[in-house]
Design a protein around this motif. Sequence first.
Motif, PDB file in Angstrom:
ATOM      1  N   ILE A 196       0.869  -1.170   0.000  1.00 29.73           N
ATOM      2  CA  ILE A 196       0.000   0.000   0.000  1.00 29.73           C
ATOM      3  C   ILE A 196       0.909   1.224   0.000  1.00 29.73           C
ATOM      4  CG2 ILE A 196      -1.797   1.248   1.252  1.00 29.73           C
ATOM      5  CD1 ILE A 196      -1.595  -2.193   2.329  1.00 29.73           C
ATOM      6  N   PHE A 197       0.964   1.914  -1.115  1.00 29.32           N
ATOM      7  CA  PHE A 197       1.910   3.014  -1.278  1.00 29.32           C
ATOM      8  C   PHE A 197       1.624   4.157  -0.303  1.00 29.32           C
ATOM      9  CE2 PHE A 197       3.154   2.225  -6.023  1.00 29.32           C
ATOM     10  CZ  PHE A 197       3.879   1.108  -5.634  1.00 29.32           C
ATOM     11  N   GLN A 198       2.695   4.631   0.326  1.00 28.41           N
ATOM     12  CA  GLN A 198       2.614   5.732   1.279  1.00 28.41           C
ATOM     13  C   GLN A 198       3.734   6.729   1.008  1.00 28.41           C
ATOM     14  OE1 GLN A 198       4.779   6.168   4.503  1.00 28.41           O
ATOM     15  NE2 GLN A 198       3.235   6.481   6.084  1.00 28.41           N
ATOM     16  N   ILE A 199       3.454   8.003   1.246  1.00 33.53           N
ATOM     17  CA  ILE A 199       4.484   9.041   1.198  1.00 33.53           C
ATOM     18  C   ILE A 199       4.565   9.690   2.573  1.00 33.53           C
ATOM     19  CG2 ILE A 199       5.121  11.309   0.267  1.00 33.53           C
ATOM     20  CD1 ILE A 199       4.026  10.440  -2.415  1.00 33.53           C
ATOM     21  N   GLN A 200       5.787   9.805   3.093  1.00 34.68           N
ATOM     22  CA  GLN A 200       6.000  10.344   4.435  1.00 34.68           C
ATOM     23  C   GLN A 200       6.180  11.861   4.393  1.00 34.68           C
ATOM     24  OE1 GLN A 200       7.940   8.245   7.706  1.00 34.68           O
ATOM     25  NE2 GLN A 200       8.946   6.991   6.152  1.00 34.68           N
ATOM     26  N   GLY A 201       5.101  12.553   4.196  1.00 30.40           N
ATOM     27  CA  GLY A 201       5.161  14.003   4.219  1.00 30.40           C
ATOM     28  C   GLY A 201       4.413  14.609   3.054  1.00 30.40           C
ATOM     29  N   GLN A 211       1.180  10.872   4.737  1.00 31.47           N
ATOM     30  CA  GLN A 211       1.587  11.410   6.031  1.00 31.47           C
ATOM     31  C   GLN A 211       1.628  12.928   5.910  1.00 31.47           C
ATOM     32  OE1 GLN A 211       4.696   9.058   8.031  1.00 31.47           O
ATOM     33  NE2 GLN A 211       5.821  10.974   8.214  1.00 31.47           N
ATOM     34  N   LEU A 212       1.167  13.629   6.917  1.00 23.00           N
ATOM     35  CA  LEU A 212       1.059  15.082   6.808  1.00 23.00           C
ATOM     36  C   LEU A 212       2.410  15.781   6.778  1.00 23.00           C
ATOM     37  CD1 LEU A 212      -1.989  15.831   9.141  1.00 23.00           C
ATOM     38  CD2 LEU A 212      -1.953  15.376   6.676  1.00 23.00           C
ATOM     39  N   ILE A 242      -5.121   9.093   6.152  1.00 25.69           N
ATOM     40  CA  ILE A 242      -4.316  10.168   6.738  1.00 25.69           C
ATOM     41  C   ILE A 242      -3.446   9.599   7.847  1.00 25.69           C
ATOM     42  CG2 ILE A 242      -4.396  12.330   8.020  1.00 25.69           C
ATOM     43  CD1 ILE A 242      -7.225  12.715   6.695  1.00 25.69           C
ATOM     44  N   ASP A 243      -2.148   9.920   7.771  1.00 30.29           N
ATOM     45  CA  ASP A 243      -1.166   9.427   8.727  1.00 30.29           C
ATOM     46  C   ASP A 243      -0.568  10.623   9.473  1.00 30.29           C
ATOM     47  OD1 ASP A 243       0.900   8.202  10.098  1.00 30.29           O
ATOM     48  OD2 ASP A 243       1.787   7.229   8.340  1.00 30.29           O
ATOM     49  N   VAL A 244      -0.692  10.635  10.811  1.00 22.40           N
ATOM     50  CA  VAL A 244      -0.172  11.751  11.599  1.00 22.40           C
ATOM     51  C   VAL A 244       1.161  11.435  12.258  1.00 22.40           C
ATOM     52  CG1 VAL A 244      -2.433  12.798  12.006  1.00 22.40           C
ATOM     53  CG2 VAL A 244      -1.560  11.090  13.628  1.00 22.40           C
ATOM     54  N   SER A 245       1.852  10.392  11.800  1.00 16.49           N
ATOM     55  CA  SER A 245       3.209  10.141  12.283  1.00 16.49           C
ATOM     56  C   SER A 245       4.064  11.370  12.010  1.00 16.49           C
ATOM     57  CB  SER A 245       3.816   8.938  11.565  1.00 16.49           C
ATOM     58  OG  SER A 245       3.050   7.776  11.760  1.00 16.49           O
ATOM     59  N   HIS A 246       4.904  11.722  12.973  1.00 20.40           N
ATOM     60  CA  HIS A 246       5.809  12.873  12.869  1.00 20.40           C
ATOM     61  C   HIS A 246       5.107  14.224  13.050  1.00 20.40           C
ATOM     62  CE1 HIS A 246       9.411  10.644  11.513  1.00 20.40           C
ATOM     63  NE2 HIS A 246       8.549   9.868  10.881  1.00 20.40           N
ATOM     64  N   SER A 247       3.779  14.242  13.190  1.00 17.68           N
ATOM     65  CA  SER A 247       3.081  15.504  13.420  1.00 17.68           C
ATOM     66  C   SER A 247       3.263  15.953  14.869  1.00 17.68           C
ATOM     67  CB  SER A 247       1.581  15.350  13.128  1.00 17.68           C
ATOM     68  OG  SER A 247       1.340  15.161  11.760  1.00 17.68           O
ATOM     69  N   SER A 248       3.112  17.248  15.101  1.00 22.02           N
ATOM     70  CA  SER A 248       3.086  17.751  16.470  1.00 22.02           C
ATOM     71  C   SER A 248       1.841  17.199  17.161  1.00 22.02           C
ATOM     72  CB  SER A 248       3.033  19.275  16.475  1.00 22.02           C
ATOM     73  OG  SER A 248       1.786  19.729  15.951  1.00 22.02           O
ATOM     74  N   PRO A 249       1.854  17.084  18.489  1.00 24.63           N
ATOM     75  CA  PRO A 249       0.659  16.604  19.187  1.00 24.63           C
ATOM     76  C   PRO A 249      -0.595  17.411  18.850  1.00 24.63           C
ATOM     77  CG  PRO A 249       2.524  16.553  20.667  1.00 24.63           C
ATOM     78  CD  PRO A 249       2.993  17.244  19.422  1.00 24.63           C
ATOM     79  N   GLN A 250      -0.481  18.735  18.803  1.00 20.71           N
ATOM     80  CA  GLN A 250      -1.664  19.554  18.532  1.00 20.71           C
ATOM     81  C   GLN A 250      -2.176  19.324  17.122  1.00 20.71           C
ATOM     82  OE1 GLN A 250      -3.346  21.456  20.914  1.00 20.71           O
ATOM     83  NE2 GLN A 250      -4.873  21.227  19.276  1.00 20.71           N
ATOM     84  N   SER A 251      -1.278  19.195  16.150  1.00 22.07           N
ATOM     85  CA  SER A 251      -1.721  18.919  14.779  1.00 22.07           C
ATOM     86  C   SER A 251      -2.411  17.571  14.685  1.00 22.07           C
ATOM     87  CB  SER A 251      -0.524  18.964  13.814  1.00 22.07           C
ATOM     88  OG  SER A 251      -0.118  20.289  13.561  1.00 22.07           O
ATOM     89  N   ALA A 252      -1.894  16.586  15.428  1.00 23.47           N
ATOM     90  CA  ALA A 252      -2.533  15.267  15.434  1.00 23.47           C
ATOM     91  C   ALA A 252      -3.932  15.345  16.045  1.00 23.47           C
ATOM     92  CB  ALA A 252      -1.665  14.268  16.198  1.00 23.47           C
ATOM     93  N   LEU A 253      -4.067  16.087  17.153  1.00 23.46           N
ATOM     94  CA  LEU A 253      -5.377  16.257  17.784  1.00 23.46           C
ATOM     95  C   LEU A 253      -6.345  16.986  16.849  1.00 23.46           C
ATOM     96  CD1 LEU A 253      -4.239  17.282  21.381  1.00 23.46           C
ATOM     97  CD2 LEU A 253      -5.251  15.094  20.698  1.00 23.46           C
ATOM     98  N   ASP A 254      -5.845  18.024  16.184  1.00 25.14           N
ATOM     99  CA  ASP A 254      -6.685  18.775  15.248  1.00 25.14           C
ATOM    100  C   ASP A 254      -7.129  17.897  14.087  1.00 25.14           C
ATOM    101  OD1 ASP A 254      -6.274  21.007  16.827  1.00 25.14           O
ATOM    102  OD2 ASP A 254      -4.752  21.892  15.509  1.00 25.14           O
TER     103      ASP A 254
END
Length: 385
Positions: free
Chosen positions: A125-130, A157-158, A201-213
């Motif tokens: 399953i193709f993914q891009i990290q960013g 990933q965001l 949507i993958d929130v790996s590497h996101s800030s905690p607040q961005s992940a919560l948002d």
Amino acid sequence: MAIEVSRRNLIKALATAGIVSQFVPLNAFAQPMAKPLYIDGLSFLPDDLADLSASKLDAYLCDISAIEAIEQADGTTNYKRTYNACVKSISDALTRVNANPDKLLLGKSTSDISLAHDTGRTAVIFQIQGADCVEESIDSDLNQVDEFYQRGLRVLQLTHHYGNKFSGGALDNDGKQGLNLPLTAAGHQLIDKLNHSKMLIDVSHSSPQSALDTAKASRVPIVQSHGAVRAIVNHARCSPDEVIKAIADTGGLFGVFMMTFWLTNDRVPTAEHYLAHLKHVANIGGIDAVAIANDYPLRGHKNLIKLGNNNAEGVKEYIEWWHSLRARGVLGFDIEPEHVVIPELNNIDRMEHIDSALSSAGFSSSDRNKIMGGNWQRVLTQVLG
């Protein structure tokens, strides 16, 4: 003329005659138990395709992105996945998948995972990290997302470590223990686009607040494909409990990865340290939120394998980067890393070892099936279809 007797009729006839109950175990005619799904949250296309079958993986999120190293204003380095680099890398990856249909299957939906499982292949399953690869202005229709989808991308990933125009990053910093930046207006637009496009949507590497948002904004489950627990290791790259809970509340999952300087500060990393993170995610988000991730090649961390899993030597390649973040005061980098991998898991048999460790730790077969792949299958079904 031969008479065909179905298995069900045979069992019924034997039972009527009293033969089954007297001489045959009740489960003697049961079908052999199928191997549970093994799905990994992040790895890469291997150099040697024989690693696919050796890994026992039915499917995995496959990072196909290409990076450009960009020096930040604070002297640290960010590795951005630009549009041009990722268009080429996804085309190259697709060419390789299509050239090896006996071993690889492009995972566009969960039916592809089932097909791979049934035919002895591996679905990628193709993914891009960013999301730096989406370079359009925020007033556009984000058609580059559609382009990547048509090329086979299913997970985006965001951001990666540092923030971009969409999301704050886990390692964003101002020299004072880091920044906790929110999802931006462009980020909200991207979430809507990804939801509409049926892309995970993958929130790996996101800030905690961005992940919560992101968890609040998304209409479908989101994931952190690979990460670790901040309650165990107090580090900016590890996620607070509120993030784990928010992801789980979307119906999503949290994959625990193999990078041991984010799994334990003990001198010798073991499988028990890895299980501690899985257990914590289960306690916070429920068993349906727990998943496995790698973040190394299928065979394991290449350099550590060459070094015979000598962590004292292998960790040296990370020290300069680690110290650059320490100098900026980012949370957790004040503790010197002593290792990179769990030796017993840094090999091609990783998934079977984890499954066995979960069994020894008292996890039921149904819970193990969820952790080893069932949770990934569920989330991918809900988002990709």
